[in-house]
Design a protein around this motif. Structure first.
Motif, PDB file in Angstrom:
ATOM      1  N   TYR A  71       0.830  -1.193   0.000  1.00 28.84           N
ATOM      2  CA  TYR A  71       0.000   0.000   0.000  1.00 28.84           C
ATOM      3  C   TYR A  71       0.872   1.254   0.000  1.00 28.84           C
ATOM      4  N   VAL A  72       1.926   1.214   0.841  1.00 25.59           N
ATOM      5  CA  VAL A  72       2.846   2.355   0.932  1.00 25.59           C
ATOM      6  C   VAL A  72       3.553   2.567  -0.400  1.00 25.59           C
ATOM      7  N   LEU A  73       3.981   1.450  -1.013  1.00 26.83           N
ATOM      8  CA  LEU A  73       4.695   1.521  -2.290  1.00 26.83           C
ATOM      9  C   LEU A  73       3.790   2.130  -3.357  1.00 26.83           C
ATOM     10  N   VAL A  74       2.568   1.623  -3.441  1.00 25.40           N
ATOM     11  CA  VAL A  74       1.598   2.132  -4.420  1.00 25.40           C
ATOM     12  C   VAL A  74       1.322   3.607  -4.155  1.00 25.40           C
ATOM     13  N   SER A  75       1.139   3.942  -2.857  1.00 25.75           N
ATOM     14  CA  SER A  75       0.881   5.330  -2.481  1.00 25.75           C
ATOM     15  C   SER A  75       2.046   6.219  -2.895  1.00 25.75           C
ATOM     16  N   ALA A  76       3.282   5.740  -2.642  1.00 24.84           N
ATOM     17  CA  ALA A  76       4.478   6.510  -2.987  1.00 24.84           C
ATOM     18  C   ALA A  76       4.534   6.769  -4.492  1.00 24.84           C
ATOM     19  N   VAL A  77       4.219   5.739  -5.275  1.00 28.02           N
ATOM     20  CA  VAL A  77       4.232   5.878  -6.741  1.00 28.02           C
ATOM     21  C   VAL A  77       3.165   6.878  -7.170  1.00 28.02           C
ATOM     22  N   VAL A  78       1.973   6.741  -6.590  1.00 22.02           N
ATOM     23  CA  VAL A  78       0.870   7.648  -6.932  1.00 22.02           C
ATOM     24  C   VAL A  78       1.230   9.080  -6.560  1.00 22.02           C
ATOM     25  N   ILE A  79       1.798   9.243  -5.339  1.00 17.88           N
ATOM     26  CA  ILE A  79       2.182  10.580  -4.870  1.00 17.88           C
ATOM     27  C   ILE A  79       3.266  11.159  -5.781  1.00 17.88           C
ATOM     28  N   ALA A  80       4.246  10.320  -6.160  1.00 14.72           N
ATOM     29  CA  ALA A  80       5.328  10.765  -7.045  1.00 14.72           C
ATOM     30  C   ALA A  80       4.759  11.216  -8.390  1.00 14.72           C
ATOM     31  N   LEU A  81       3.825  10.428  -8.913  1.00 12.91           N
ATOM     32  CA  LEU A  81       3.189  10.782 -10.189  1.00 12.91           C
ATOM     33  C   LEU A  81       2.403  12.080 -10.058  1.00 12.91           C
ATOM     34  N   LEU A  82       1.681  12.209  -8.924  1.00  8.35           N
ATOM     35  CA  LEU A  82       0.904  13.424  -8.679  1.00  8.35           C
ATOM     36  C   LEU A  82       1.822  14.634  -8.597  1.00  8.35           C
ATOM     37  N   LEU A  83       2.911  14.474  -7.824  1.00 10.87           N
ATOM     38  CA  LEU A  83       3.877  15.568  -7.676  1.00 10.87           C
ATOM     39  C   LEU A  83       4.462  15.948  -9.032  1.00 10.87           C
ATOM     40  N   PHE A  84       4.801  14.912  -9.812  1.00 12.24           N
ATOM     41  CA  PHE A  84       5.361  15.137 -11.147  1.00 12.24           C
ATOM     42  C   PHE A  84       4.353  15.892 -12.016  1.00 12.24           C
ATOM     43  N   ILE A  86       1.820  17.726 -10.938  1.00 17.09           N
ATOM     44  CA  ILE A  86       1.631  19.086 -10.405  1.00 17.09           C
ATOM     45  C   ILE A  86       2.789  19.972 -10.854  1.00 17.09           C
ATOM     46  N   MET A  87       4.019  19.448 -10.739  1.00 17.52           N
ATOM     47  CA  MET A  87       5.202  20.216 -11.138  1.00 17.52           C
ATOM     48  C   MET A  87       5.154  20.535 -12.630  1.00 17.52           C
ATOM     49  N   TRP A  88       4.733  19.526 -13.389  1.00 14.07           N
ATOM     50  CA  TRP A  88       4.667  19.696 -14.853  1.00 14.07           C
ATOM     51  C   TRP A  88       3.623  20.755 -15.205  1.00 14.07           C
ATOM     52  N   ILE A  89       2.426  20.628 -14.556  1.00 15.48           N
ATOM     53  CA  ILE A  89       1.345  21.586 -14.818  1.00 15.48           C
ATOM     54  C   ILE A  89       1.776  22.979 -14.374  1.00 15.48           C
ATOM     55  N   THR A  90       2.328  23.057 -13.139  1.00 12.75           N
ATOM     56  CA  THR A  90       2.784  24.342 -12.609  1.00 12.75           C
ATOM     57  C   THR A  90       3.851  24.936 -13.520  1.00 12.75           C
ATOM     58  N   SER A  92       4.264  24.315 -16.670  1.00 15.18           N
ATOM     59  CA  SER A  92       3.623  24.729 -17.916  1.00 15.18           C
ATOM     60  C   SER A  92       2.938  26.069 -17.745  1.00 15.18           C
ATOM     61  N   ILE A  93       2.236  26.220 -16.593  1.00 13.49           N
ATOM     62  CA  ILE A  93       1.537  27.476 -16.332  1.00 13.49           C
ATOM     63  C   ILE A  93       2.548  28.616 -16.233  1.00 13.49           C
ATOM     64  N   GLU A  94       3.600  28.364 -15.436  1.00 20.79           N
ATOM     65  CA  GLU A  94       4.647  29.373 -15.264  1.00 20.79           C
ATOM     66  C   GLU A  94       5.265  29.737 -16.603  1.00 20.79           C
ATOM     67  N   LYS A  95       5.503  28.685 -17.415  1.00 19.29           N
ATOM     68  CA  LYS A  95       6.129  28.889 -18.716  1.00 19.29           C
ATOM     69  C   LYS A  95       5.200  29.717 -19.622  1.00 19.29           C
ATOM     70  N   SER A  96       3.920  29.343 -19.609  1.00 16.69           N
ATOM     71  CA  SER A  96       2.959  30.052 -20.456  1.00 16.69           C
ATOM     72  C   SER A  96       2.790  31.487 -19.972  1.00 16.69           C
ATOM     73  N   ARG A  97       2.805  31.649 -18.621  1.00 20.72           N
ATOM     74  CA  ARG A  97       2.710  33.002 -18.059  1.00 20.72           C
ATOM     75  C   ARG A  97       3.908  33.832 -18.509  1.00 20.72           C
ATOM     76  N   ALA A  98       5.088  33.189 -18.379  1.00 19.69           N
ATOM     77  CA  ALA A  98       6.325  33.872 -18.756  1.00 19.69           C
ATOM     78  C   ALA A  98       6.291  34.211 -20.239  1.00 19.69           C
ATOM     79  N   ASP A  99       5.809  33.262 -21.043  1.00 16.30           N
ATOM     80  CA  ASP A  99       5.711  33.490 -22.485  1.00 16.30           C
ATOM     81  C   ASP A  99       4.773  34.649 -22.772  1.00 16.30           C
ATOM     82  N   ARG A 100       3.645  34.664 -22.035  1.00 12.12           N
ATOM     83  CA  ARG A 100       2.656  35.718 -22.252  1.00 12.12           C
ATOM     84  C   ARG A 100       3.247  37.076 -21.873  1.00 12.12           C
ATOM     85  N   ARG A 101       3.960  37.081 -20.702  1.00 15.34           N
ATOM     86  CA  ARG A 101       4.581  38.331 -20.256  1.00 15.34           C
ATOM     87  C   ARG A 101       5.597  38.809 -21.298  1.00 15.34           C
TER      88      ARG A 101
END
Ligand code: ZN
Length: 120
Positions: A71-84, A86-90, A92-101
Motif C-alpha cells: 500500500y505504501v509503495l503504491v501510495s508513494a508511486v501515486v504521490i510521485a506521479l501526482l507531484l510530477f 503538479i510540477m509539470w502543470i505548474t 507549464s503554467i509558469e512557462k505560459s505566463r512567462a511566455d505571455r509576459r
C-alpha cells in the motif's frame, strides 16, 4: 471403592485414600489429583491454543505488513506521479505566463517602438 494401588494422604485430615478419588472420603477436602490432571490438561490446551493464536497473529502481522508495504509503495508511486504532474502543470503554467509576459513585453516594446517610429 476402586483401588488403583496408589494412595494419597489427605492434606486436610491426613487420612489415606485412593488417588483416583477427587475428594477425601473422610473430610471431603478437595485434594484432587484427577481433577488437577484434568485442570493441567485444560491449561495445556489453553497454552497450545494461545500459541496457535500467537502464530496466527504473527502470520496475520506479516501478511498485514506485506499489505501495508504494498500500500505504501503504491501510495508513494501515486504521490510521485501526482507531484510530477503538479510540477509539470505548474511549470507549464509558469512557462505560459512567462511566455505571455514576454509576448506582452515584446508587444508593448513593439508598439512603443512602432509608435516611436511612427512619430519620427
Ligand atoms: Zn481428608
Amino acid at each position: 471403592m476402586e483401588n488403583t494401588g496408589k494412595m494419597v494422604i489427605c492434606p486436610n485430615c491426613g487420612a489415606e485414600f485412593d488417588v483416583s478419588l477427587i475428594r477425601c472420603p473422610y473430610c471431603d477436602a478437595g485434594y484432587a489429583p484427577a481433577e488437577e490432571e484434568e485442570y493441567m490438561g485444560q491449561l495445556e490446551e489453553i497454552r497450545k491454543d494461545l500459541e496457535g493464536h500467537k502464530n496466527d497473529g504473527d502470520k496475520a502481522l506479516k501478511k498485514g505488513l506485506g499489505t501495508v508495504a504494498r500500500y505504501v509503495l503504491v501510495s508513494a508511486v501515486v504521490i510521485a506521479l501526482l507531484l510530477f504532474a503538479i510540477m509539470w502543470i505548474t511549470g507549464s503554467i509558469e512557462k505560459s505566463r512567462a511566455d505571455r509576459r514576454k509576448e506582452e513585453f515584446l508587444l508593448n516594446q513593439g508598439v512603443t517602438m512602432q509608435q516611436e517610429d511612427s512619430t519620427k
